[in-house]
Write a protein that holds these residues in place. Structure first.
Motif, short mmCIF file in Angstrom:
data_model
loop_
_atom_site.label_atom_id
_atom_site.label_comp_id
_atom_site.label_asym_id
_atom_site.label_seq_id
_atom_site.Cartn_x
_atom_site.Cartn_y
_atom_site.Cartn_z
N PHE A 1 0.86 -1.19 0.00
CA PHE A 1 0.00 0.00 0.00
C PHE A 1 0.89 1.23 0.00
N ASP A 2 0.77 2.03 -1.05
CA ASP A 2 1.60 3.23 -1.14
C ASP A 2 0.77 4.45 -0.78
N GLU A 3 0.83 4.84 0.49
CA GLU A 3 0.04 5.98 0.99
C GLU A 3 -1.41 5.91 0.51
N PRO A 4 -2.10 4.84 0.85
CA PRO A 4 -3.43 4.61 0.26
C PRO A 4 -4.48 5.64 0.65
N THR A 5 -4.24 6.42 1.70
CA THR A 5 -5.28 7.38 2.09
C THR A 5 -4.83 8.82 1.93
N SER A 6 -3.63 9.04 1.41
CA SER A 6 -3.10 10.41 1.34
C SER A 6 -3.84 11.31 0.37
N ALA A 7 -4.48 10.72 -0.64
CA ALA A 7 -5.16 11.55 -1.63
C ALA A 7 -6.65 11.69 -1.30
N LEU A 8 -7.05 11.22 -0.12
CA LEU A 8 -8.48 11.18 0.19
C LEU A 8 -8.93 12.34 1.06
N ASP A 9 -10.16 12.72 0.83
CA ASP A 9 -10.86 13.61 1.72
C ASP A 9 -10.85 12.98 3.11
N LEU B 1 -13.25 10.33 4.15
CA LEU B 1 -13.28 9.06 3.42
C LEU B 1 -12.14 8.13 3.82
N VAL B 2 -11.24 8.65 4.69
CA VAL B 2 -10.07 7.86 5.06
C VAL B 2 -10.50 6.60 5.81
N GLY B 3 -11.50 6.77 6.69
CA GLY B 3 -11.91 5.68 7.55
C GLY B 3 -12.33 4.42 6.82
N GLU B 4 -13.12 4.59 5.74
CA GLU B 4 -13.64 3.41 5.04
C GLU B 4 -12.51 2.61 4.41
N VAL B 5 -11.45 3.31 3.95
CA VAL B 5 -10.33 2.61 3.33
C VAL B 5 -9.49 1.92 4.41
N LEU B 6 -9.23 2.63 5.50
CA LEU B 6 -8.48 2.00 6.59
C LEU B 6 -9.24 0.80 7.13
N GLY B 7 -10.57 0.92 7.15
CA GLY B 7 -11.40 -0.19 7.61
C GLY B 7 -11.16 -1.45 6.78
N VAL B 8 -11.09 -1.28 5.47
CA VAL B 8 -10.86 -2.43 4.58
C VAL B 8 -9.46 -3.01 4.83
N ILE B 9 -8.48 -2.13 4.98
CA ILE B 9 -7.10 -2.61 5.20
C ILE B 9 -7.03 -3.37 6.53
N GLU B 10 -7.72 -2.85 7.53
CA GLU B 10 -7.72 -3.50 8.83
C GLU B 10 -8.35 -4.89 8.74
N GLN B 11 -9.43 -4.96 7.98
CA GLN B 11 -10.10 -6.25 7.80
C GLN B 11 -9.17 -7.25 7.10
N LEU B 12 -8.41 -6.78 6.14
CA LEU B 12 -7.44 -7.66 5.47
C LEU B 12 -6.35 -8.09 6.44
N ALA B 13 -5.96 -7.17 7.31
CA ALA B 13 -4.95 -7.49 8.32
C ALA B 13 -5.49 -8.59 9.24
N ASN B 14 -6.75 -8.46 9.61
CA ASN B 14 -7.35 -9.47 10.50
C ASN B 14 -7.46 -10.83 9.83
N GLU B 15 -7.55 -10.82 8.48
CA GLU B 15 -7.60 -12.09 7.76
C GLU B 15 -6.23 -12.74 7.65
N GLY B 16 -5.21 -12.02 8.12
CA GLY B 16 -3.87 -12.59 8.11
C GLY B 16 -3.09 -12.35 6.84
N ARG B 17 -3.52 -11.35 6.06
CA ARG B 17 -2.78 -11.02 4.83
C ARG B 17 -1.43 -10.41 5.18
N THR B 18 -0.47 -10.70 4.33
CA THR B 18 0.84 -10.12 4.50
C THR B 18 0.87 -8.78 3.77
N MET B 19 1.28 -7.74 4.45
CA MET B 19 1.27 -6.44 3.77
C MET B 19 2.37 -5.50 4.22
#
Lengths: 257, 224
Positions: free
Chosen positions: A173-181, A184-202
């Motif tokens: 993830f290359d600054e995935p929320t830096s260009a966001l209002d 809107l940051v929360g919804e994207v971080l929410g998805v990343i967090e969910q992926l983290a909880n699934e055990g994805r390597t990132m």
């Protein structure tokens, strides 16, 4: 314990004689969530871009699942044949700061594109897979919408689904929320967090220090010439040992309350 | 006071229509050929291999900077001498206008391709696409949409430039009009009708093009 998914040894990159970083050693194990922080210009994005070879590193070597990427050449600098670039990039998913969705394709089309064009998957099957990934990021109902009709946060979630569709071993993830209002940051971080909880390597380059603390198994702080301080989130972000890290964190906390 | 009389012209309508048909055939041939040649020239021009980009650049420049009439004479009178080939007016005209419009289309293609943001290439590469897959699936479809207005402009220009083929006795609309004008002694009426035929054809195509653009815009496909 299994070996690292990704191993960087002595990785270096310079542009026109200016060293961006050098001597970067990093092992990424399955399930690792590594945040890369550092002042602007410290080469965080360049490091990430070197990992999927959008920039070609000019020193050191990279191993993925134990296999060396690139071929040694006489100059001592590895060569990366086109074929290997494409193989590696399919195993390392990338999410960009500016989303870079394909505007002429629908949301589902964006997600399915790699599957059909690169993997040769039949269109129907690819669409099913795309819908599955869109459901994962909560955008199944936008499958037939074009990107220009989406909000920034939705665009970035589609971009995440697009990367996920390729079943990558690692997500970058290359600054995935830096260009966001900010709203809107929360919804994207929410998805990343969910992926983290699934055990994805990132690997995550971010300015969201709070999120990095919350989600990371490890934090890497880049200084002038490479890795300056590294450790667990607790160690680096709560009890930084070295002055540049301390200064950086103090700057970022200045207006928190 | 001049007395307009269209009746002799209209009585010979079929004569003009035959020319109109030939104009359309020539335009369609040069247009489809020109698009192919233009795309190939643009890709060669953008190549990192100098042995491809250099000659492409020369062809583009030569055909953009010399008068189409001279090019037509090269192909019609010059080529048979140099290569000892048979040349018909249609073949000469089709070759000239295919390459000539190809040279212009090449510049439009090139501008369109380089206008696509670097991020599009990167995103495509990041999912494992090769350079040609990026070009074909991601860059060209977007570039073509951006190029659409200039393409239309150039195609209209092409249709009107094909009137030059009358000079090598290809029976296009203008050639037929000339004949008819001499037969009927009604040049003003004949050329007014011809102008009207061009006007109607080109306006109709422009109207279709504008509708297509609007449709793109509505789906959101056209905007970035």
């Amino acid at each position: 314990m299994a070996g690292p998914i990704l191993r960087l040894s002595g990785l270096g990159k310079s542009f026109d004689g200016n060293t961006v970083f050098s001597g970067v050693d990093l092992d990424v194990y399955p399930g690792d969530r590594i945040s890369i922080l550092g002042a602007s210009g410290s080469g965080k994005s360049t490091l990430l871009r070197c990992i999927n070879l959008l920039e070609i590193p000019d020193a050191g070597q990279m191993e993925i699942q134990g296999a060396t990427v690139g071929e040694p050449s006489r100059s001592g600098r590895a060569r990366y044949p086109e074929r290997q670039l494409r193989d590696l990039r399919q195993r390392v998913g990338m999410v960009f700061q500016h989303f870079n969705l394909f505007p002429h394709m629908t949301t589902a089309g964006n997600v399915a594109e790699g599957l059909t064009t690169v993997r040769g998957m039949p269109a129907g099957e690819a669409r099913q897979r795309a819908l599955t990934e869109l459901r994962r990021v909560g955008l199944e109902d936008k499958a037939d919408t074009y990107p220009s009709r989406l909000s920034g946060g939705q665009k970035q979630r589609v971009a995440i689904a697009r990367a996920l569709a390729m079943d990558p071993d690692i997500l970058l993830f290359d600054e995935p929320t830096s260009a966001l209002d900010p709203a809107l940051v929360g919804e994207v971080l929410g998805v990343i967090e969910q992926l983290a909880n699934e055990g994805r390597t990132m690997l995550l380059v971010t300015h969201e220090i709070g999120f990095a603390y919350h989600v990371s198994t490890r934090v890497v702080f880049l200084g002038e010439n490479g890795i300056y301080e590294t450790g667990t989130a607790e160690e680096v972000l709560k009890h930084p040992k070295r002055p540049l890290t301390q200064q950086f964190l103090a700057e970022h906390k200045r207006f928190q309350f | 006071m001049y007395e307009w009389d269209f009746s002799p012209v209209l009585a010979q309508g079929g004569f003009l229509l035959a020319g109109f048909r030939n104009t359309l055939i020539l335009t369609a041939t040069a247009l489809s050929g020109g698009l192919v040649v233009g795309l190939l020239l643009a890709l060669a021009r953008l190549s990192h291999r100098r042995w491809l980009s250099m000659p492409a650049g020369v062809v583009i420049e030569v055909f953009r900077t010399t008068p189409p009439l001279v090019q037509l004479f090269w192909f019609y009178f010059g080529l048979p001498i140099v290569l000892a080939v048979e040349m018909t007016p249609f073949l000469a005209a089709a070759l000239t206008f295919t390459i000539q419009s190809g040279a212009f289309f090449a510049e439009i293609f090139r501008a369109g391709i380089v206008s696509i943001e670097k991020g599009q290439w990167e995103a495509a590469k990041a999912i494992g696409m090769s350079h040609s897959q990026c070009m074909r699936r991601i860059v060209l479809p977007q570039a073509v949409k951006r190029m659409f207005p200039s393409m239309m402009e150039r195609s209209i220009e092409l249709m009107k430039t094909t009137t030059l083929v009358a000079t090598v006795s290809y029976a296009d609309l203008l050639f037929q009009a000339n004949e008819l004008a001499q037969k009927t002694f009604r040049p003003l009426e004949v050329f007014t009708v011809v102008a009207l035929m061009y006007f109607v054809t080109i306006s109709f195509v422009s109207f279709l093009a504008a509708r297509l653009e609007r449709r793109f815009a509505r789906t959101g496909e056209f905007t970035t």
